[in-house]
Design a protein around this motif. Sequence first.
Motif, PDB file in Angstrom:
ATOM      1  N   SER A 219       0.986  -1.119  -0.056  1.00  0.00           N
ATOM      2  CA  SER A 219      -0.057  -0.164  -0.121  1.00  0.00           C
ATOM      3  C   SER A 219       0.791   1.279   0.012  1.00  0.00           C
ATOM      4  CB  SER A 219      -0.806   0.061   1.199  1.00  0.00           C
ATOM      5  OG  SER A 219      -0.213  -0.063   2.510  1.00  0.00           O
ATOM      6  N   GLN A 220       1.889   1.271   0.767  1.00  0.00           N
ATOM      7  CA  GLN A 220       2.763   2.259   0.671  1.00  0.00           C
ATOM      8  C   GLN A 220       3.314   2.400  -0.620  1.00  0.00           C
ATOM      9  OE1 GLN A 220       2.788  -0.092   3.057  1.00  0.00           O
ATOM     10  NE2 GLN A 220       3.760   0.674   5.062  1.00  0.00           N
ATOM     11  N   ILE A 221       3.831   1.587  -1.304  1.00  0.00           N
ATOM     12  CA  ILE A 221       4.534   1.807  -2.725  1.00  0.00           C
ATOM     13  C   ILE A 221       3.453   2.324  -3.869  1.00  0.00           C
ATOM     14  CG2 ILE A 221       5.276   0.461  -4.874  1.00  0.00           C
ATOM     15  CD1 ILE A 221       7.265   1.114  -2.595  1.00  0.00           C
ATOM     16  N   VAL A 222       2.153   1.756  -3.505  1.00  0.00           N
ATOM     17  CA  VAL A 222       0.812   2.400  -4.419  1.00  0.00           C
ATOM     18  C   VAL A 222       0.787   3.957  -4.050  1.00  0.00           C
ATOM     19  CG1 VAL A 222      -1.356   2.315  -4.942  1.00  0.00           C
ATOM     20  CG2 VAL A 222      -0.110   0.223  -4.772  1.00  0.00           C
ATOM     21  N   SER A 223       0.815   4.204  -3.047  1.00  0.00           N
ATOM     22  CA  SER A 223       0.547   5.564  -2.449  1.00  0.00           C
ATOM     23  C   SER A 223       1.732   6.579  -3.169  1.00  0.00           C
ATOM     24  CB  SER A 223       0.559   5.850  -0.916  1.00  0.00           C
ATOM     25  OG  SER A 223       0.653   7.149  -0.574  1.00  0.00           O
ATOM     26  N   LEU A 224       3.056   6.079  -3.022  1.00  0.00           N
ATOM     27  CA  LEU A 224       4.158   6.681  -3.336  1.00  0.00           C
ATOM     28  C   LEU A 224       4.286   6.977  -4.905  1.00  0.00           C
ATOM     29  CD1 LEU A 224       6.935   5.575  -0.939  1.00  0.00           C
ATOM     30  CD2 LEU A 224       5.968   7.516  -1.203  1.00  0.00           C
ATOM     31  N   ARG A 246       9.753  -5.465  -6.140  1.00  0.00           N
ATOM     32  CA  ARG A 246       9.090  -6.022  -6.812  1.00  0.00           C
ATOM     33  C   ARG A 246       7.609  -5.448  -7.092  1.00  0.00           C
ATOM     34  NH1 ARG A 246       9.409 -10.366  -3.914  1.00  0.00           N
ATOM     35  NH2 ARG A 246       7.531  -9.783  -2.728  1.00  0.00           N
ATOM     36  N   LYS A 247       6.842  -4.845  -5.987  1.00  0.00           N
ATOM     37  CA  LYS A 247       5.903  -4.094  -6.167  1.00  0.00           C
ATOM     38  C   LYS A 247       5.840  -2.885  -7.043  1.00  0.00           C
ATOM     39  CE  LYS A 247       1.392  -3.574  -5.312  1.00  0.00           C
ATOM     40  NZ  LYS A 247       0.288  -4.444  -5.672  1.00  0.00           N
ATOM     41  N   ALA A 248       6.850  -2.194  -7.063  1.00  0.00           N
ATOM     42  CA  ALA A 248       6.982  -1.052  -7.937  1.00  0.00           C
ATOM     43  C   ALA A 248       6.867  -1.384  -9.108  1.00  0.00           C
ATOM     44  CB  ALA A 248       8.223  -0.189  -7.403  1.00  0.00           C
ATOM     45  N   TYR A 249       7.734  -2.551  -9.510  1.00  0.00           N
ATOM     46  CA  TYR A 249       7.848  -2.779 -10.938  1.00  0.00           C
ATOM     47  C   TYR A 249       6.540  -3.546 -11.425  1.00  0.00           C
ATOM     48  CZ  TYR A 249      10.030  -5.309 -14.841  1.00  0.00           C
ATOM     49  OH  TYR A 249      10.171  -5.753 -16.200  1.00  0.00           O
ATOM     50  N   ASP A 250       5.928  -4.207 -10.643  1.00  0.00           N
ATOM     51  CA  ASP A 250       4.584  -4.996 -10.871  1.00  0.00           C
ATOM     52  C   ASP A 250       3.626  -4.011 -11.233  1.00  0.00           C
ATOM     53  OD1 ASP A 250       6.033  -7.408 -10.835  1.00  0.00           O
ATOM     54  OD2 ASP A 250       5.041  -7.901  -8.847  1.00  0.00           O
ATOM     55  N   ILE A 251       3.611  -2.866 -10.851  1.00  0.00           N
ATOM     56  CA  ILE A 251       2.609  -1.839 -10.964  1.00  0.00           C
ATOM     57  C   ILE A 251       2.848  -0.750 -11.986  1.00  0.00           C
ATOM     58  CG2 ILE A 251       1.540  -2.156  -8.727  1.00  0.00           C
ATOM     59  CD1 ILE A 251       2.780   0.584  -7.874  1.00  0.00           C
ATOM     60  N   GLY A 252       4.043  -1.064 -12.791  1.00  0.00           N
ATOM     61  CA  GLY A 252       4.294  -0.313 -13.934  1.00  0.00           C
ATOM     62  C   GLY A 252       5.358   1.086 -13.459  1.00  0.00           C
ATOM     63  N   TRP A 253       5.722   1.239 -12.037  1.00  0.00           N
ATOM     64  CA  TRP A 253       6.525   2.321 -11.881  1.00  0.00           C
ATOM     65  C   TRP A 253       7.838   1.820 -11.812  1.00  0.00           C
ATOM     66  CZ3 TRP A 253       6.874   4.204  -6.067  1.00  0.00           C
ATOM     67  CH2 TRP A 253       7.652   5.320  -5.953  1.00  0.00           C
ATOM     68  N   LYS A 254       8.544   2.678 -12.469  1.00  0.00           N
ATOM     69  CA  LYS A 254      10.141   2.247 -12.647  1.00  0.00           C
ATOM     70  C   LYS A 254      10.871   3.617 -12.359  1.00  0.00           C
ATOM     71  CE  LYS A 254       9.167  -1.160 -16.232  1.00  0.00           C
ATOM     72  NZ  LYS A 254       9.341  -1.611 -17.809  1.00  0.00           N
ATOM     73  N   PRO A 255      11.052   4.000 -10.823  1.00  0.00           N
ATOM     74  CA  PRO A 255      11.670   5.083 -10.544  1.00  0.00           C
ATOM     75  C   PRO A 255      13.296   4.508 -10.612  1.00  0.00           C
ATOM     76  CG  PRO A 255      10.700   4.019  -8.652  1.00  0.00           C
ATOM     77  CD  PRO A 255      10.132   3.264  -9.740  1.00  0.00           C
ATOM     78  N   THR A 256      14.293   5.529 -10.293  1.00  0.00           N
ATOM     79  CA  THR A 256      15.657   5.150  -9.991  1.00  0.00           C
ATOM     80  C   THR A 256      15.480   4.509  -8.463  1.00  0.00           C
ATOM     81  OG1 THR A 256      16.440   6.666 -11.736  1.00  0.00           O
ATOM     82  CG2 THR A 256      17.910   5.874  -9.780  1.00  0.00           C
ATOM     83  N   LEU A 257      16.106   3.247  -8.094  1.00  0.00           N
ATOM     84  CA  LEU A 257      16.050   2.908  -6.770  1.00  0.00           C
ATOM     85  C   LEU A 257      17.414   3.244  -6.380  1.00  0.00           C
ATOM     86  CD1 LEU A 257      14.624  -0.542  -7.710  1.00  0.00           C
ATOM     87  CD2 LEU A 257      13.251   1.398  -6.619  1.00  0.00           C
ATOM     88  N   TYR A 258      17.333   3.415  -4.856  1.00  0.00           N
ATOM     89  CA  TYR A 258      18.428   3.647  -3.752  1.00  0.00           C
ATOM     90  C   TYR A 258      18.360   2.719  -2.631  1.00  0.00           C
ATOM     91  CZ  TYR A 258      19.860   7.628  -6.803  1.00  0.00           C
ATOM     92  OH  TYR A 258      20.525   8.559  -7.659  1.00  0.00           O
ATOM     93  N   LEU A 259      19.237   1.749  -2.695  1.00  0.00           N
ATOM     94  CA  LEU A 259      18.963   0.715  -1.566  1.00  0.00           C
ATOM     95  C   LEU A 259      20.136   0.879  -0.451  1.00  0.00           C
ATOM     96  CD1 LEU A 259      18.499  -2.313  -3.909  1.00  0.00           C
ATOM     97  CD2 LEU A 259      16.874  -0.486  -3.489  1.00  0.00           C
TER      98      LEU A 259
END
Length: 401
Positions: A219-224, A246-259
Amino acid sequence: MLHILKKLTPALALAALVASQGPAGAQAPGVSDTEIKIGQTMAYSGPASSYGVIGKAEAAYFDMVNDNGGINGRKINLISLDDGYSPPKTVELTRQLVEQDGVAFIFQSLGTPPSTAVQKYLNQKGVPQLFIASGAGKWNNPEEFPWSTGWQPTYPTESAVFGKHILQTNPDAKVAVLYQNDDLGRDYRKGLVDAFGDRFEDIVVGEATFEASDPTVDSQIVSLQASGADTLVLAGLPRPVAQAIRKAYDIGWKPTLYLPSGSSSVSSVLTPAGLDKSVGAVTVGFLKDPTDAQWADDEEYKAYAEWMDKYYPDGDKAEFLNAFGYAAAATLVKVLEMAGDDLSRENIMKQVESLDDVAVPMLLPGVTVSVSPENHSPIRKMRTMRFNGEKWEIFGDLIEG
């Protein structure tokens, strides 16, 4: 001293002689002529159980040291107990280690909330809390907690590096931040505040938190995603970080990730998330990545691989956290060697604070360990890395925090 002793009674002379020899005659609890007993709490179960391999790697490293004669003839006896990443359990088990098992000190206990729960207790009792397996900035507070030290680079330093990289590569970035609702997550947010300064509220367009025990962060990823961010900074344990990727990718969101470096393992984070879903992610590194072919002929890597084969055959050579445990254990061995036969808690701490640009196997070239009475943050240098779908690739210069 000898000419003074002649004027004293035999009893006073003996007392003066013992005093003149310093603390060497009063070894820490758990130290004998044959053994150095040390304690640790580790998450072998619970939400941070993927980190449990650190404790297994350290036990295996000490097995190798013991087979080679130990430290000045003494074998290291590591008592590593499962606290499930639960602070109340950490308190119970740490008291057991100190008061019942009689360990000399605590080494590499895992996690910010668990280690925070016992920091005051250990400092009040004068028990070294060495090389905590957490990047929280609070471990570098020798004035208030002189018996505590971290080991890895701090979370605020890591995220400040991320912030600087974002400003350099994408000055108009719209950043979302998902962070664990504890010291770990808040430290990461602080580093971004430091890096972005007055622009923080303009650059950061979305923030969300989660608890380490939450079943998902979906839910947080969808909100962001709805914030319109093109960059996502993640700060948390391996499981929620993998879920977020995984969730970001699966909903079609492809931001630059920092881990975070502690949640960047190829085997325990990126593989569960999906290697294809992690391409382009950025992290910082201070250890040689066991999956990187450039180290195949490196002498330190070859020694690491041989150790894994002999002492930890069930472990995964490619697992970053095994290299982490290997290097942390090697750091402690260096301290104990420096302490010689004076294994009082005071002298052990003195030797920790004497580490000065010490090379430790499996650290990246140029990365060393230094501690002083004024600075309890041992590793302060790192490199930025980018994931190419198979492994992390180093780019950029060595950065000192």
